[in-house]
Design a protein around this motif. Structure first.
Motif: not given
Lengths: 359, 359
Positions: A234-243
């Motif tokens: 939810e808070r963009e520590g890891g996998i979210r960055a692929i967005l």
């Protein structure tokens, strides 16, 4: 109408997607803590949809006030945000008064940050009226404003109570902005789902013609993919960055060309081609993969070539991106079509090659 | 040194209280995500403690930059907050760079809100250097700035990684500000713990003389009470409001007299007497209870009589307080000494009686 639930524990919320949602008070009423709302919109959207939304709410017994902001990314700043605070305070809005964002991404970002910050947090509902905001801002809880030294540098993670993506509102969207929204739709295929990418290739004409079944599916699948990614981070520590595929390059384009001259989606589109090109130079994508990416982006009416900023300018503007860590630049690239990867290991000569006179 | 843990699940954090903590890098180092910090302080505190803190950090291998703000509640606004963002962006601070607040409540509130908002959230450490901030801002996660139309109207709930309350820093605190801090200490006795209230009556002289054992106990017990209350109600939906004893009246005093002319603690002190007086008129406190409250407040060097704002002005300024709900004014009052109650049922004539020429 299709409904998707974004699963975030006690902050979970539904996204309703379909035609005519602005007329359906029953989608909003259950989410109000108090029958009092303030609608945040802009000078472009207000003449089109504000009266309809207000009538829907008032028929449901809700007292609705409004604040109408100037339109455009150039106004996504503190001064404009403060117009929302001024209105909230002048109207003595309370902690249970709900803010409703009616508009595109800029309105959603600003109304969301105002909701996160007013009295340290009041309820928030999103009614995105552009394709970009329907497939991007609907999921993820990112809110904020720009700073003269960087985009989206001040903000909060703040989740809405409900999102209504009324596909009817896309009928008044300029073609260029529809295309900009399609850039993000394409992104979801590139990073996560090669079948969806194929579906987009087969249906791009229908999407640009706003075929109701096609556009509802594209929004639903896009939100679904984003929700899957965000649900894990939810808070963009890891996998979210692929967005952020294409966004490091894209932010540099937006900064270099001046906010608002390139639409966000256009910059991301050209940035995704650069990410694909970087991935090709690292041996991950084939020439055919890059050609396919370019073709889909062009079919969506988007630019596949970035402006030539000059390598030094590229690097300077890319360095301010939030994906910098420990002084090292990190990139979202493609291991193959449909599979994104985050890496800090892009050799300088590869990067320089991509940044030198992009083509 | 005494240590207290504020229990908030995955956002729990320790508060260390004692002498000489500014010299102890080992209290800070374990909480840094990156050996890089920016210290936010002001023109009053910087000459006293900035060099010491910087030396402690640098001896621990931490790169420390700084931003020095003008001192005072009058600067708790967007313009000053933006100086922090400017510094963060100019220095290219990253998502793991920690903001350290070194100063009183205003510095803590602004640095905390900057930390909550910069790139949508970076780590935050508090080193409160006033008694008020040690017993108030250390617990609860409230951050924010003022708006011309109301105090603390824009902000976030945001928790620090650790708090260091170094009692040595109180030695340079003006007597008037020490008293203002004691107002909040007295508040904890009034709302929660009549034994602590008695202890304060017996030890007020020692506290004003900064007796190390007495002051450490007072800070520890105050933080403990606040942590108990906040632990039950992190985002201020219910019981937490009892921490606002005296604050509805106090905010009106601060607004009516102009921010900064009455110290926050002074306004709260006079406001607590008004709350006690209201409670007496409702039959909950005796004349002796009110006299005891007044005597303790006077013994702490605080005003027990509010300025005469006029009833209309009182009501206007009280109406903007965040404890308004559904248009109805809610009050924190005392059922008896040591037991607070939240009520919306104060008859108009009782309220008017208290507001008419307070004495």
């Amino acid at each position: 109408m299709q409904t998707l639930t974004v699963d975030l524990g006690d902050r979970s919320y539904p996204i309703h997607i379909g035609a005519g949602l602005l007329n359906q008070a029953e989608l909003i009423l259950p989410h109000l803590a108090q029958k009092r709302v303030m609608i945040v919109t802009n000078t472009t959207v207000a003449p089109l949809y504000l009266a309809r939304l207000t009538a829907t709410l008032e028929a449901g017994g809700v007292a609705a006030t409004q604040v109408i902001l100037p339109d455009g990314e150039a106004y996504k700043n503190w001064e404009t945000l403060n117009l929302i605070f001024d209105a909230l305070l002048t109207q003595r809005a309370e902690r249970k008064t709900t803010l409703i964002a009616l508009g595109g991404g800029v309105i959603g970002d600003m109304a969301g940050f105002a909701a996160a910050s007013y009295q340290r947090g009041v309820p928030f509902i999103q009614i995105p009226t552009t394709l970009l905001s329907q497939v991007d801002s609907s999921v993820g809880g990112k809110t904020g404003i720009n700073h003269p030294l960087g985009k989206n540098m001040i903000g909060a993670f703040y989740q809405p109570k409900v999102v209504l993506a009324d596909t009817d509102t896309l009928k008044t969207l300029p073609a260029r902005e529809l295309s900009a929204g399609l850039a993000e739709v394409i992104k979801y295929g590139l990073i996560w789902d090669v079948e969806f990418l194929s579906w987009l290739e087969a249906n791009m004409d229908k999407l640009r013609a706003l075929d109701p079944v096609a556009i509802t599916h594209a929004i639903h699948r896009s939100c679904e993919i984003k929700a899957q990614v965000v649900g894990q981070d939810e808070r963009e520590g890891g996998i979210r960055a692929i967005l952020n595929l294409g966004h490091t390059f894209g932010h540099a384009i937006e900064t270099g060309m001046g906010y608002g001259n390139w639409l966000h989606g256009e910059a991301v589109a050209a940035g995704m081609v650069m990410a694909a090109e970087t991935s090709r130079r690292l041996g991950w994508l084939s020439d055919a993969d890059v050609a396919r990416t370019r073709a889909l982006i062009r079919a969506a009416g988007l630019p596949d070539v970035a402006p030539d900023l000059g390598v030094d300018t590229w690097l300077e503007y890319m360095g301010h991106d939030k994906k910098v860590e420990g002084g090292k630049m990190r990139f979202v690239l493609l291991k193959k079509l449909g599979v994104a990867v985050i890496t800090g290991d892009v050799p300088a000569d590869v990067l320089t090659g991509v940044l030198t006179a992009p083509h």
